[in-house]
Design an enzyme around this catalytic site. Structure first.
Site, PDB file in Angstrom:
ATOM      1  N   PRO A   1       0.822  -1.218   0.000  1.00 15.86           N
ATOM      2  CA  PRO A   1       0.000   0.000   0.000  1.00 15.86           C
ATOM      3  C   PRO A   1       0.857   1.270   0.000  1.00 15.86           C
ATOM      4  O   PRO A   1       0.344   2.362  -0.240  1.00 15.86           O
ATOM      5  CB  PRO A   1      -0.835  -0.112   1.275  1.00 15.86           C
TER       6      PRO A   1
ATOM      7  N   ARG B   1      -4.810  -8.720 -20.476  1.00 22.30           N
ATOM      8  CA  ARG B   1      -5.804  -8.350 -21.488  1.00 22.30           C
ATOM      9  C   ARG B   1      -5.231  -7.451 -22.579  1.00 22.30           C
ATOM     10  O   ARG B   1      -5.863  -7.221 -23.597  1.00 22.30           O
ATOM     11  CB  ARG B   1      -7.061  -7.738 -20.853  1.00 22.30           C
TER      12      ARG B   1
ATOM     13  N   GLU C   1       1.717  -7.756   8.736  1.00 30.37           N
ATOM     14  CA  GLU C   1       2.004  -6.315   8.777  1.00 30.37           C
ATOM     15  C   GLU C   1       2.858  -5.885   7.590  1.00 30.37           C
ATOM     16  O   GLU C   1       3.271  -4.730   7.494  1.00 30.37           O
ATOM     17  CB  GLU C   1       2.730  -5.954  10.075  1.00 30.37           C
TER      18      GLU C   1
ATOM     19  N   ASP D   1     -10.369   1.703 -24.374  1.00 30.89           N
ATOM     20  CA  ASP D   1     -10.723   1.748 -22.958  1.00 30.89           C
ATOM     21  C   ASP D   1     -10.353   3.080 -22.324  1.00 30.89           C
ATOM     22  O   ASP D   1      -9.529   3.821 -22.858  1.00 30.89           O
ATOM     23  CB  ASP D   1      -9.966   0.658 -22.184  1.00 30.89           C
TER      24      ASP D   1
HETATM   25  N1  SAH Z   1       1.241  -2.615   7.518  1.00 26.73           N
HETATM   26  C1  SAH Z   1       1.324  -2.428   6.115  1.00 26.73           C
HETATM   27  C2  SAH Z   1       0.165  -3.111   5.394  1.00 26.73           C
HETATM   28  C3  SAH Z   1       0.276  -4.580   5.337  1.00 26.73           C
HETATM   29  S1  SAH Z   1      -1.046  -5.288   4.454  1.00 26.73           S
HETATM   30  C4  SAH Z   1       1.244  -0.945   5.811  1.00 26.73           C
HETATM   31  O1  SAH Z   1       0.487  -0.269   6.471  1.00 26.73           O
HETATM   32  O2  SAH Z   1       1.914  -0.492   4.891  1.00 26.73           O
HETATM   33  C5  SAH Z   1      -0.348  -6.839   4.020  1.00 26.73           C
HETATM   34  C6  SAH Z   1       0.102  -6.979   2.580  1.00 26.73           C
HETATM   35  O3  SAH Z   1      -1.000  -6.838   1.733  1.00 26.73           O
HETATM   36  C7  SAH Z   1       1.117  -5.952   2.119  1.00 26.73           C
HETATM   37  O4  SAH Z   1       2.437  -6.344   2.429  1.00 26.73           O
HETATM   38  C8  SAH Z   1       0.877  -5.951   0.612  1.00 26.73           C
HETATM   39  O5  SAH Z   1       1.596  -6.977  -0.049  1.00 26.73           O
HETATM   40  C9  SAH Z   1      -0.611  -6.267   0.503  1.00 26.73           C
HETATM   41  N2  SAH Z   1      -1.418  -5.064   0.286  1.00 26.73           N
HETATM   42  C10 SAH Z   1      -2.337  -4.545   1.148  1.00 26.73           C
HETATM   43  N3  SAH Z   1      -2.928  -3.453   0.640  1.00 26.73           N
HETATM   44  C11 SAH Z   1      -2.385  -3.247  -0.578  1.00 26.73           C
HETATM   45  C12 SAH Z   1      -2.577  -2.270  -1.599  1.00 26.73           C
HETATM   46  N4  SAH Z   1      -3.450  -1.274  -1.460  1.00 26.73           N
HETATM   47  N5  SAH Z   1      -1.844  -2.384  -2.729  1.00 26.73           N
HETATM   48  C13 SAH Z   1      -0.954  -3.382  -2.886  1.00 26.73           C
HETATM   49  N6  SAH Z   1      -0.720  -4.328  -1.943  1.00 26.73           N
HETATM   50  C14 SAH Z   1      -1.421  -4.280  -0.802  1.00 26.73           C
END
Ligand code: SAH
Length: 215
Positions: free
Chosen positions: A72, A137, A99, A152
């Site tokens: 994220p 795609r 996490e 698109d």
């Molecule tokens: N504690 C971390 C979030 C971990 S979520 C933080 O706040 O940054 C667990 C895993 O889910 C992440 O390591 C990632 O691989 C995936 N993930 C969660 N949300 C995501 C998003 N919006 N985009 C891409 N990967 C995501």
């Protein structure tokens, strides 16, 4: 991965997906891939050793593979990246859990960090599927209709124009007459106008960017 476009792409050999479990690269007898965070706090953190090892093993077979970590905290994923990554032979998608990753994973593997939006999911698997689908795609031959992705949203920096199909009228709402006219130039112009109008209304940011790039 065994449905719809992704299934067909695999059957037609446009795409091969292999999943690798970090656990296979954990050395201890419990195959541990996570541990408690240094400094305390809730949850678990993905350990550095099994993940680095997994990627290094994969790289032996696919030395040119592009390494992308789902996070994220990454740059927001965009259509332009799907178009760019379509050119890659091999892509490694690193999916986090808990996490997230031990920070040293980023220092060592230097992946491109990509986010699919400003929200937090449980794991990187669904984000990885999003990326796989958006790239797949675009591979010529995968979609039934070769040209469809070129029209698109985002393909030209704008949102797609409104679409209509039969019936020509429903509950008093008629399909715009120009679309029934058969006049291709007029239809093209109308679609372009509507595309601009929709983008301005719904995504002012894209609209401004488009205008800047035209200046
Ligand atoms: N504690 C971390 C979030 C971990 S979520 C933080 O706040 O940054 C667990 C895993 O889910 C992440 O390591 C990632 O691989 C995936 N993930 C969660 N949300 C995501 C998003 N919006 N985009 C891409 N990967 C995501």
């Amino acid at each position: 991965m065994s449905e719809s476009i992704i299934r067909i792409a695999q059957e037609k050999k446009y795409l091969e997906i292999r999943t690798v479990n970090f656990r296979s690269y954990a050395d201890d007898k419990h195959k541990t891939t996570d541990d408690r965070p240094f400094g305390g706090g809730p949850g678990m953190v993905l350990k550095v050793e099994p993940i680095v090892k997994a990627v290094e093993e994969i790289k032996k077979e696919f030395p040119q593979a592009k390494c992308i970590a789902l996070s994220p905290q990454g740059q927001p994923f965009q259509q332009a990246q799907a178009v760019e990554w379509k050119q890659e032979e091999d892509i490694i998608l690193l999916c986090g859990r808990y996490e997230g990753f031990d920070e040293r994973i980023f220092d060592i593997l230097k992946p491109i960090e990509v986010s699919i939006g400003d929200y937090v999911l449980t794991g990187g698997e669904i984000p990885a599927m999003v990326i796989i689908e958006s790239i797949t795609r675009l591979i010529p031959g995968v979609l039934g209709c070769e040209e469809s992705f070129k029209e698109d949203s985002f393909a030209d920096g704008l949102l797609d124009h409104p679409q209509y199909t039969r019936p020509p009228e429903f509950r008093g709402l008629a399909v715009p007459e120009v679309l029934l006219s058969g006049d291709h130039q007029k239809i093209k112009d109308w679609r372009r106008d509507k595309s601009l109008e929709k983008t301005k209304l719904k995504r002012q940011d894209l609209f401004d960017k488009q205008r800047e790039s035209n200046e």
